[in-house]
Design an enzyme around this catalytic site. Sequence first.
Site, PDB file in Angstrom:
ATOM      1  CD  GLU A  43      -2.798  -1.284   0.020  1.00  0.00           C
ATOM      2  OE1 GLU A  43      -3.030  -0.231  -0.663  1.00  0.00           O
ATOM      3  OE2 GLU A  43      -3.211  -2.377  -0.270  1.00  0.00           O
TER       4      GLU A  43
ATOM      5  CB  CYS B 192      -1.597   6.735   2.989  1.00  0.00           C
ATOM      6  SG  CYS B 192      -2.576   6.092   3.961  1.00  0.00           S
TER       7      CYS B 192
HETATM    8  P1  NAD Z   1       9.309   5.402   2.587  1.00  0.00           P
HETATM    9  O1  NAD Z   1       9.095   4.550   1.513  1.00  0.00           O
HETATM   10  O2  NAD Z   1      10.253   6.342   2.597  1.00  0.00           O
HETATM   11  O3  NAD Z   1       9.457   4.196   3.822  1.00  0.00           O
HETATM   12  C1  NAD Z   1       8.823   3.213   4.026  1.00  0.00           C
HETATM   13  C2  NAD Z   1       9.514   1.850   4.672  1.00  0.00           C
HETATM   14  O4  NAD Z   1      10.438   1.373   3.658  1.00  0.00           O
HETATM   15  C3  NAD Z   1      10.540   2.318   5.637  1.00  0.00           C
HETATM   16  O5  NAD Z   1      10.669   1.228   6.566  1.00  0.00           O
HETATM   17  C4  NAD Z   1      11.980   2.512   5.042  1.00  0.00           C
HETATM   18  O6  NAD Z   1      12.886   2.498   5.999  1.00  0.00           O
HETATM   19  C5  NAD Z   1      11.776   1.422   3.922  1.00  0.00           C
HETATM   20  N1  NAD Z   1      12.587   1.384   2.959  1.00  0.00           N
HETATM   21  C6  NAD Z   1      13.262   2.496   2.156  1.00  0.00           C
HETATM   22  N2  NAD Z   1      14.134   2.049   1.299  1.00  0.00           N
HETATM   23  C7  NAD Z   1      14.177   0.700   1.334  1.00  0.00           C
HETATM   24  C8  NAD Z   1      14.742  -0.412   0.779  1.00  0.00           C
HETATM   25  N3  NAD Z   1      15.641  -0.062  -0.120  1.00  0.00           N
HETATM   26  N4  NAD Z   1      14.679  -1.578   1.140  1.00  0.00           N
HETATM   27  C9  NAD Z   1      14.055  -1.978   2.229  1.00  0.00           C
HETATM   28  N5  NAD Z   1      13.339  -1.220   2.832  1.00  0.00           N
HETATM   29  C10 NAD Z   1      13.407   0.575   2.497  1.00  0.00           C
HETATM   30  O7  NAD Z   1       7.734   5.933   3.233  1.00  0.00           O
HETATM   31  P2  NAD Z   1       7.535   6.836   4.651  1.00  0.00           P
HETATM   32  O8  NAD Z   1       7.959   8.054   4.397  1.00  0.00           O
HETATM   33  O9  NAD Z   1       7.694   5.763   6.090  1.00  0.00           O
HETATM   34  O10 NAD Z   1       5.971   6.743   4.562  1.00  0.00           O
HETATM   35  C11 NAD Z   1       5.095   7.393   3.894  1.00  0.00           C
HETATM   36  C12 NAD Z   1       4.471   7.009   2.368  1.00  0.00           C
HETATM   37  O11 NAD Z   1       3.825   5.924   2.984  1.00  0.00           O
HETATM   38  C13 NAD Z   1       3.677   8.115   1.840  1.00  0.00           C
HETATM   39  O12 NAD Z   1       3.910   7.857   0.534  1.00  0.00           O
HETATM   40  C14 NAD Z   1       2.166   7.473   2.012  1.00  0.00           C
HETATM   41  O13 NAD Z   1       1.316   7.659   0.985  1.00  0.00           O
HETATM   42  C15 NAD Z   1       2.684   5.907   2.175  1.00  0.00           C
HETATM   43  N6  NAD Z   1       1.608   5.250   3.007  1.00  0.00           N
HETATM   44  C16 NAD Z   1       0.505   4.629   2.331  1.00  0.00           C
HETATM   45  C17 NAD Z   1      -0.411   3.768   3.239  1.00  0.00           C
HETATM   46  C18 NAD Z   1      -1.594   3.113   2.051  1.00  0.00           C
HETATM   47  O14 NAD Z   1      -2.108   2.490   2.942  1.00  0.00           O
HETATM   48  N7  NAD Z   1      -1.559   3.507   0.853  1.00  0.00           N
HETATM   49  C19 NAD Z   1      -0.407   4.131   4.280  1.00  0.00           C
HETATM   50  C20 NAD Z   1       0.538   4.759   5.192  1.00  0.00           C
HETATM   51  C21 NAD Z   1       1.649   5.419   4.164  1.00  0.00           C
END
Ligand code: NAD
Length: 545
Positions: free
Chosen positions: A295, A329
């Site tokens: 998501e 989100c």
């Molecule tokens: P992000 O993508 O920066 O990080 C998410 C996770 O991925 C973190 O744990 C991060 O450390 C990890 N990550 C990043 N690069 C990685 C890699 N190369 N390998 C493994 N893990 C990696 O997102 P964020 O800033 O934490 O959250 C915000 C985003 O999440 C927004 O875009 C928001 O829309 C989305 N979001 C979506 C939903 C939904 O249900 N659609 C819900 C909550 C948040």
Amino acid sequence: MALGLYHPPTPINEPILSYAPGTQERKTLKAALDRFSPGAPKDLPLVIGGKRRKGAGSMDVTCPHAKREVLARCAQANTADAEAAVGAALAAQKDWSRFPFAERASVFLKAADRLAGEYRAEINAATMMGQGKSVHQAEIDAACELIDFLRFNVYFAQKIYESQPLYSPRGLWNRSEARALEGFVFAVGPFNFTAISVNLATAPALMGCTVVWKPAPTAVLASYLMLEVLEKSGLPPGVINFIAGEPEVMGKTVLGNPNLAGIHFTGSTTTFQHLWSTVGQNIASYKTYPRIVGETGGKDFVFAHSSADPQELITALIRGAFEYQGQKCSAASRAFIPRTLWKQIKDKLVAETEMIKMGDPRDFSNFMNAVIDARAFVKIKGYIDHAKQASDAKILCGGECDDSVGYFVRPTIIEAINPLYRSMTEEIFGPVLTIYVYDDNKEAEAVKLCEESTAYGLTGAVMACDRMAIDRLSRSFLNTAGNFYINDKPTGAVVGQQAFGGGRKSGTNDKAGSEWNLARWVSFRSVKENFLPLTDYRYDFMKEG
Ligand code: NAD
């Protein structure tokens, strides 16, 4: 061993506590907040196979509203730790996956009950301090939504196991088995919801999978506390392994393992695409095709029709766009408003937004708090600075950004003259609402813009009293929002009521907190048992006539 066909308790949504002055919950929470006050940072180790590990270094976890206050020190895993986490998950897999469902479910039901009681204040306080939420935002996330995930998932899982073939003719018994995925699941969480972060690990675990869990660096405190609650509720070692550290290192190590059976992800679209393409590159090396559930981002909309109630629209916009600083989100970040209605609401919307109180979450009179970290602050400020200079957009209110103490951004409304202006089409993930005013007689054009001008399909809302308009707009936005609201803000989905998830670039739309999500963590086996096996291979038609 199951000696009966058990029915788990029927779930109902956890009631939201008010925290109004004089209530017991307010007193208990204030005491918990005091315990998180700076000066005595909590050590958060890695948890691998039930054992605490120091990792290869540590990272300070600070408060978004007070960036110099260190709340916790979180151990950082290196490649060897990540490999050990995978090893521990694989070692625990056989026993856990064969454990009767009622026994597994009891761990999560017990954790839900304990979270609803003795641990509620602590998780809420950790979420307020670590992720910058007001008391209400923490309560609906870290307490209520998480409790609901834990209880409703048991109910939905039972439905999956109970779903059996329609028919078994005499002499046969047809059965369907749902076994845990072979291998381990990698759960990777976002910063913004404690409930989501935990559910990413607990949903596959409930179905018998074992998990390597990497919460977001800014959400580790509340996630770690919840792991402790799960352990105290009977979660066996190795079922959920908690690691933190450099994402690229974690990702590379874990995704490179041939036993990867699934990814349960919530976060940005870019990160999800990176994980998916890494899986693609490794595809020939996996023992099983990994299930990929994600998501991701959104550019969620409010589309107003001229028949909408002005005050209802103002309220939906303010709550939808600015609660939790627009870092849901599902937050409303763009709105299409017809010119006649805009004339009626503009001044009041701006005046009410300007009155919003913002500050430290420990001051309960604040409606808004700080954005999560320096990276988010810089990104949001970049959009605001751009709008200050733009000829095709203007800032109607807000626009002040101050990171001297914490990462504070005033709720900002931009009016876009150009409907394709960048803040109208790109995810900002902050308290910035962009409005495009359309001519009342150009609704179809505005619908097309709303439908086609972003890559996302997460949430959206239509505000209208005219029933024909509601019907028309609902059909127009069929693919534009996985969660669609009529006369409500586009945020605040409740487990068991509005299963959550979006399509297009917003994710795989597997609906967290539903049987559709849980079904991704099992593999089905169809079993045919023959009570009357044949004794002659020849068919009747072969006989002499
Ligand atoms: P992000 O993508 O920066 O990080 C998410 C996770 O991925 C973190 O744990 C991060 O450390 C990890 N990550 C990043 N690069 C990685 C890699 N190369 N390998 C493994 N893990 C990696 O997102 P964020 O800033 O934490 O959250 C915000 C985003 O999440 C927004 O875009 C928001 O829309 C989305 N979001 C979506 C939903 C939904 O249900 N659609 C819900 C909550 C948040």
